[in-house]
Design an enzyme around this catalytic site. Structure first.
Site: not given
Ligand code: NAP
Length: 247
Positions: A142, A156
């Site tokens: 991130s 985080y």
């Molecule tokens: P999200 O929309 O919250 O989706 C999270 C996904 O991860 C869901 O499929 C969820 O499954 C799964 N998950 C949550 N906890 C888990 C665990 N303990 N073990 C395995 N799977 C788990 O997240 P996102 O925004 O797409 O983020 C994905 C990645 O990108 C993360 O690493 C996040 O830190 C990074 N990121 C995101 C952003 C942003 O702005 N969105 C920015 C920078 C980095 P369930 O539905 O079954 O819970």
């Protein structure tokens, strides 16, 4: 292409977009999820509707036994070619002087230990030193790793800093064994992760701070992940790639 790609947290947000994009490129996709089976099943159905192949496997990356199970299920599906270490969590907005040990342990266990354990299982299967045929690993970091996220979630940000360092180290460790390891640093992306931190409109509220003046989409991150997975990136390893609208 007939190899398997594992996407942890592949059922929603960036992981979902990556699962769909990987299937379009011909990967057989293992869609990991923590608890929302319906969302994972929907991704599998969408892949199959486009004549792709996918399975959903429950895997909380905070639990080692779940990770071992995930990779065993993937072994039954085909030869592992790619791992996307996408699963990650935030927590409620807090200052460091408010953070409990339990909160920190959960954050580090899921975001850092989980990613490293998944990489361990992938390297055992992909490394030419273990009789494998190589492969690619993409880690989701991130831009928080560079900004530090003061007053929001420094824990985080620190977990993503660890992912950056892990990416460089593992890449150098296995680069002569046929495995490329890279990371993406997304900026503000429109997914449900902000709601899980207690602020559903966080990304939109901060959009004006992004040089491009907008949030990014999950597809825009998936496109970068897919490029790093592809042969077009055959000389790219140990790289951390900002996809953040200039943030
Ligand atoms: P999200 O929309 O919250 O989706 C999270 C996904 O991860 C869901 O499929 C969820 O499954 C799964 N998950 C949550 N906890 C888990 C665990 N303990 N073990 C395995 N799977 C788990 O997240 P996102 O925004 O797409 O983020 C994905 C990645 O990108 C993360 O690493 C996040 O830190 C990074 N990121 C995101 C952003 C942003 O702005 N969105 C920015 C920078 C980095 P369930 O539905 O079954 O819970």
């Amino acid at each position: 292409m007939n190899s398997v790609a594992i996407v942890t947290g592949g059922s929603r947000g960036i992981g979902r977009a990556t699962s769909l994009a990987a299937a379009k490129r011909g990967y057989k996709v293992v869609v990991g999820y923590a608890s929302n089976k319906a969302a994972a099943d929907e991704v599998v159905a969408a892949v199959e509707a486009s004549n792709g192949k996918a399975i959903a496997v429950k895997c909380d990356v905070g639990i080692e036994a779940d990770i071992v199970h995930l990779f065993k299920e993937a072994d039954k599906f085909g030869k592992l070619g790619a791992l996307v270490n996408n699963a990650g969590v935030v927590d409620k907005t807090a200052r460091v002087d408010q953070m409990s040990a339990e909160r920190l342990a959960r954050m580090m266990n899921i975001n850092v230990v989980g990613s490293i354990l998944c990489a361990r299982e992938a390297v055992k299967r992909m490394s030419t030193a273990h009789g494998g045929e190589g492969g690619v690993i993409v880690n989701l970091s991130s831009v928080a790793a560079t900004l530090g996220s003061p007053g929001l979630y420094v824990d985080y940000a620190a977990s993503k800093g660890a992912i950056d360092t892990f990416t460089v180290g593992l890449a150098r460790e296995v680069s002569s064994e046929g495995i490329r390891v890279n990371a993406i640093r997304p900026g503000l992306i429109d997914t449900d992760i902000h709601a899980s931190g207690g602020e559903p409109d966080r990304a939109q509220k901060l959009a004006h701070t992004v040089p491009m003046k907008r949030v990014g989409t999950a597809d825009e991150i998936a496109n970068a992940v897919i490029w790093l997975m592809s042969d077009e990136a055959s000389y790219v390893t140990g790289t951390i790639f900002d996809v953040s609208g200039g943030r």
